[in-house]
Scaffold this motif. Structure first.
Motif, PDB file in Angstrom:
ATOM      1  N   ILE A   1      77.039  33.604  76.360  1.00  0.00           N
ATOM      2  CA  ILE A   1      75.935  34.545  76.203  1.00  0.00           C
ATOM      3  C   ILE A   1      75.787  35.479  77.407  1.00  0.00           C
ATOM      4  CG2 ILE A   1      74.709  32.986  74.641  1.00  0.00           C
ATOM      5  CD1 ILE A   1      72.679  32.565  77.008  1.00  0.00           C
ATOM      6  N   THR A   2      76.757  35.494  78.290  1.00  0.00           N
ATOM      7  CA  THR A   2      76.694  36.382  79.449  1.00  0.00           C
ATOM      8  C   THR A   2      76.416  37.813  78.988  1.00  0.00           C
ATOM      9  OG1 THR A   2      78.258  34.999  80.654  1.00  0.00           O
ATOM     10  CG2 THR A   2      77.966  37.266  81.447  1.00  0.00           C
ATOM     11  N   GLY A   3      75.372  38.409  79.509  1.00  0.00           N
ATOM     12  CA  GLY A   3      75.041  39.792  79.186  1.00  0.00           C
ATOM     13  C   GLY A   3      74.397  40.013  77.832  1.00  0.00           C
ATOM     14  N   VAL A   4      74.186  38.960  77.055  1.00  0.00           N
ATOM     15  CA  VAL A   4      73.585  39.098  75.729  1.00  0.00           C
ATOM     16  C   VAL A   4      72.061  39.060  75.863  1.00  0.00           C
ATOM     17  CG1 VAL A   4      73.341  38.080  73.427  1.00  0.00           C
ATOM     18  CG2 VAL A   4      75.557  38.016  74.607  1.00  0.00           C
ATOM     19  N   VAL A   5      71.404  40.048  75.312  1.00  0.00           N
ATOM     20  CA  VAL A   5      69.945  40.089  75.263  1.00  0.00           C
ATOM     21  C   VAL A   5      69.558  40.426  73.826  1.00  0.00           C
ATOM     22  CG1 VAL A   5      67.840  41.202  76.108  1.00  0.00           C
ATOM     23  CG2 VAL A   5      69.762  40.824  77.678  1.00  0.00           C
ATOM     24  N   LEU A   6      68.788  39.533  73.217  1.00  0.00           N
ATOM     25  CA  LEU A   6      68.306  39.732  71.854  1.00  0.00           C
ATOM     26  C   LEU A   6      66.808  39.979  71.925  1.00  0.00           C
ATOM     27  CD1 LEU A   6      70.106  36.680  70.172  1.00  0.00           C
ATOM     28  CD2 LEU A   6      70.976  39.019  70.448  1.00  0.00           C
ATOM     29  N   THR A   7      66.326  40.938  71.157  1.00  0.00           N
ATOM     30  CA  THR A   7      64.895  41.203  71.153  1.00  0.00           C
ATOM     31  C   THR A   7      64.346  41.059  69.737  1.00  0.00           C
ATOM     32  OG1 THR A   7      65.262  43.578  70.890  1.00  0.00           O
ATOM     33  CG2 THR A   7      64.987  42.759  73.139  1.00  0.00           C
ATOM     34  N   THR A   8      63.132  40.583  69.678  1.00  0.00           N
ATOM     35  CA  THR A   8      62.386  40.473  68.425  1.00  0.00           C
ATOM     36  C   THR A   8      61.066  41.210  68.663  1.00  0.00           C
ATOM     37  OG1 THR A   8      61.123  38.470  68.952  1.00  0.00           O
ATOM     38  CG2 THR A   8      63.387  38.155  68.129  1.00  0.00           C
ATOM     39  N   PRO A   9      60.205  41.290  67.681  1.00  0.00           N
ATOM     40  CA  PRO A   9      58.922  41.970  67.930  1.00  0.00           C
ATOM     41  C   PRO A   9      58.128  41.385  69.110  1.00  0.00           C
ATOM     42  CG  PRO A   9      59.270  41.756  65.586  1.00  0.00           C
ATOM     43  CD  PRO A   9      60.391  40.990  66.259  1.00  0.00           C
ATOM     44  N   ARG A  10      58.276  40.084  69.371  1.00  0.00           N
ATOM     45  CA  ARG A  10      57.475  39.471  70.433  1.00  0.00           C
ATOM     46  C   ARG A  10      58.286  38.817  71.548  1.00  0.00           C
ATOM     47  NH1 ARG A  10      53.671  35.540  67.273  1.00  0.00           N
ATOM     48  NH2 ARG A  10      55.626  35.127  66.205  1.00  0.00           N
ATOM     49  N   LEU A  11      59.577  38.638  71.367  1.00  0.00           N
ATOM     50  CA  LEU A  11      60.369  37.851  72.307  1.00  0.00           C
ATOM     51  C   LEU A  11      61.558  38.627  72.852  1.00  0.00           C
ATOM     52  CD1 LEU A  11      60.591  34.556  70.199  1.00  0.00           C
ATOM     53  CD2 LEU A  11      59.263  34.856  72.298  1.00  0.00           C
ATOM     54  N   VAL A  12      61.987  38.190  74.027  1.00  0.00           N
ATOM     55  CA  VAL A  12      63.273  38.585  74.584  1.00  0.00           C
ATOM     56  C   VAL A  12      64.050  37.294  74.779  1.00  0.00           C
ATOM     57  CG1 VAL A  12      64.488  39.622  76.539  1.00  0.00           C
ATOM     58  CG2 VAL A  12      62.320  40.603  75.752  1.00  0.00           C
ATOM     59  N   LEU A  13      65.229  37.204  74.166  1.00  0.00           N
ATOM     60  CA  LEU A  13      66.118  36.049  74.345  1.00  0.00           C
ATOM     61  C   LEU A  13      67.233  36.522  75.266  1.00  0.00           C
ATOM     62  CD1 LEU A  13      64.805  35.841  71.382  1.00  0.00           C
ATOM     63  CD2 LEU A  13      66.503  34.076  71.044  1.00  0.00           C
ATOM     64  N   ARG A  14      67.408  35.822  76.380  1.00  0.00           N
ATOM     65  CA  ARG A  14      68.345  36.272  77.400  1.00  0.00           C
ATOM     66  C   ARG A  14      68.895  35.078  78.162  1.00  0.00           C
ATOM     67  NH1 ARG A  14      65.739  35.038  81.887  1.00  0.00           N
ATOM     68  NH2 ARG A  14      63.491  35.312  82.077  1.00  0.00           N
ATOM     69  N   PRO A  15      69.962  35.302  78.942  1.00  0.00           N
ATOM     70  CA  PRO A  15      70.454  34.219  79.793  1.00  0.00           C
ATOM     71  C   PRO A  15      69.395  33.827  80.830  1.00  0.00           C
ATOM     72  CG  PRO A  15      72.125  35.930  79.554  1.00  0.00           C
ATOM     73  CD  PRO A  15      70.838  36.473  78.965  1.00  0.00           C
TER      74      PRO A  15
ATOM     75  N   LYS B   1      76.412  28.848  80.031  1.00  0.00           N
ATOM     76  CA  LYS B   1      76.316  30.157  79.358  1.00  0.00           C
ATOM     77  C   LYS B   1      76.223  30.062  77.838  1.00  0.00           C
ATOM     78  CE  LYS B   1      78.808  32.175  83.138  1.00  0.00           C
ATOM     79  NZ  LYS B   1      80.081  32.466  83.694  1.00  0.00           N
ATOM     80  N   ARG B   2      75.362  29.123  77.367  1.00  0.00           N
ATOM     81  CA  ARG B   2      75.195  28.982  75.927  1.00  0.00           C
ATOM     82  C   ARG B   2      73.752  28.692  75.518  1.00  0.00           C
ATOM     83  NH1 ARG B   2      75.053  23.448  75.133  1.00  0.00           N
ATOM     84  NH2 ARG B   2      76.162  22.220  76.671  1.00  0.00           N
ATOM     85  N   THR B   3      72.821  28.848  76.478  1.00  0.00           N
ATOM     86  CA  THR B   3      71.409  28.593  76.187  1.00  0.00           C
ATOM     87  C   THR B   3      70.574  29.804  76.571  1.00  0.00           C
ATOM     88  OG1 THR B   3      71.696  26.225  76.576  1.00  0.00           O
ATOM     89  CG2 THR B   3      69.445  27.068  76.647  1.00  0.00           C
ATOM     90  N   PHE B   4      69.825  30.310  75.600  1.00  0.00           N
ATOM     91  CA  PHE B   4      68.943  31.446  75.835  1.00  0.00           C
ATOM     92  C   PHE B   4      67.607  30.982  76.408  1.00  0.00           C
ATOM     93  CE2 PHE B   4      71.547  33.298  72.391  1.00  0.00           C
ATOM     94  CZ  PHE B   4      71.848  34.539  72.954  1.00  0.00           C
ATOM     95  N   ALA B   5      67.063  31.750  77.332  1.00  0.00           N
ATOM     96  CA  ALA B   5      65.669  31.622  77.747  1.00  0.00           C
ATOM     97  C   ALA B   5      64.857  32.443  76.757  1.00  0.00           C
ATOM     98  CB  ALA B   5      65.481  32.168  79.156  1.00  0.00           C
ATOM     99  N   LEU B   6      63.729  31.905  76.305  1.00  0.00           N
ATOM    100  CA  LEU B   6      62.835  32.621  75.396  1.00  0.00           C
ATOM    101  C   LEU B   6      61.677  33.178  76.217  1.00  0.00           C
ATOM    102  CD1 LEU B   6      62.623  30.094  72.412  1.00  0.00           C
ATOM    103  CD2 LEU B   6      64.357  31.809  72.899  1.00  0.00           C
TER     104      LEU B   6
END
Length: 186
Positions: free
Chosen positions: A7-21, A65-70
């Motif tokens: 997940i290096t460099g991966v950032v996912l966004t939702t209406p309320r969350l940011v999922l990132r390393p 590098k496989r767990t997102f912080a919420l």
């Protein structure tokens, strides 16, 4: 088969969350929710007893590098990991030539009941199917964890079977196993 994940460099966004390393600066947020009684036990691990214990887990998250912080409103309130699954655990599904992984998640008790985890899981499902090109995703919960079951149901997984599983707390409990194939996703 277990597909590689990074997940290096991966950032996912939702209406309320940011999922990132994870970052070193997340240590206090991790310890804040991981030390609370009733949080880790639902996922099979004991509450963190010290900030050093949380530091070890944080270092593992960053190294593997496989767990997102919420992140919610600037604060880390949980995690969502993309784990390897036991390939011999599902012979009835014939997954040999298909790419997959298992997900697992935890959320701060202060944020339960707000719909944040289904939102995070749906974002990761999209990423795993669309970008990583997985064919399936597995998820499981201990039978007593009704909150996790609801997340799984809301996200479209279907039940496969119950099997005994060893928790990190040293107990053997029934684990309810679910799967979602890329072709089934809404």
């Amino acid at each position: 088969m277990n597909a590689p994940i990074d997940i290096t460099g991966v950032v996912l966004t939702t209406p309320r969350l940011v999922l990132r390393p994870w970052r070193e600066s997340d240590l206090n947020d991790l310890f804040e929710y991981a030390r609370v009684d009733g949080v880790g036990q639902m996922a099979g691990w004991t509450p963190h007893k010290s900030i050093d214990e949380s530091r070890e887990i944080l270092e593992m998250f960053m190294r593997e590098k496989r767990t997102f912080a919420l992140e919610f409103e600037g604060k880390v309130v949980g995690s969502l990991g993309i784990e390897t699954y036991e390939e011999d655990r599902y012979p009835e599904l014939d997954l040999r030539d298909r790419r997959g992984r298992e997900i697992g998640y935890v959320l701060s008790k202060d944020y339960w009941g707000r719909g944040l985890m289904p939102e995070a899981v749906r974002a990761v499902i999209r990423w795993l199917f669309d970008d990583v090109k997985l064919d399936f995703i597995i998820v499981a919960h201990f039978t007593r964890n009704a909150r996790s079951r609801r997340v799984i149901e809301k996200c479209g997984f279907h039940y496969v079977k119950a099997i005994p599983a060893q928790s990190q707390c040293g107990r053997t409990e029934d684990s309810r196993e679910y799967i979602l194939y890329k072709s089934e996703r809404a």
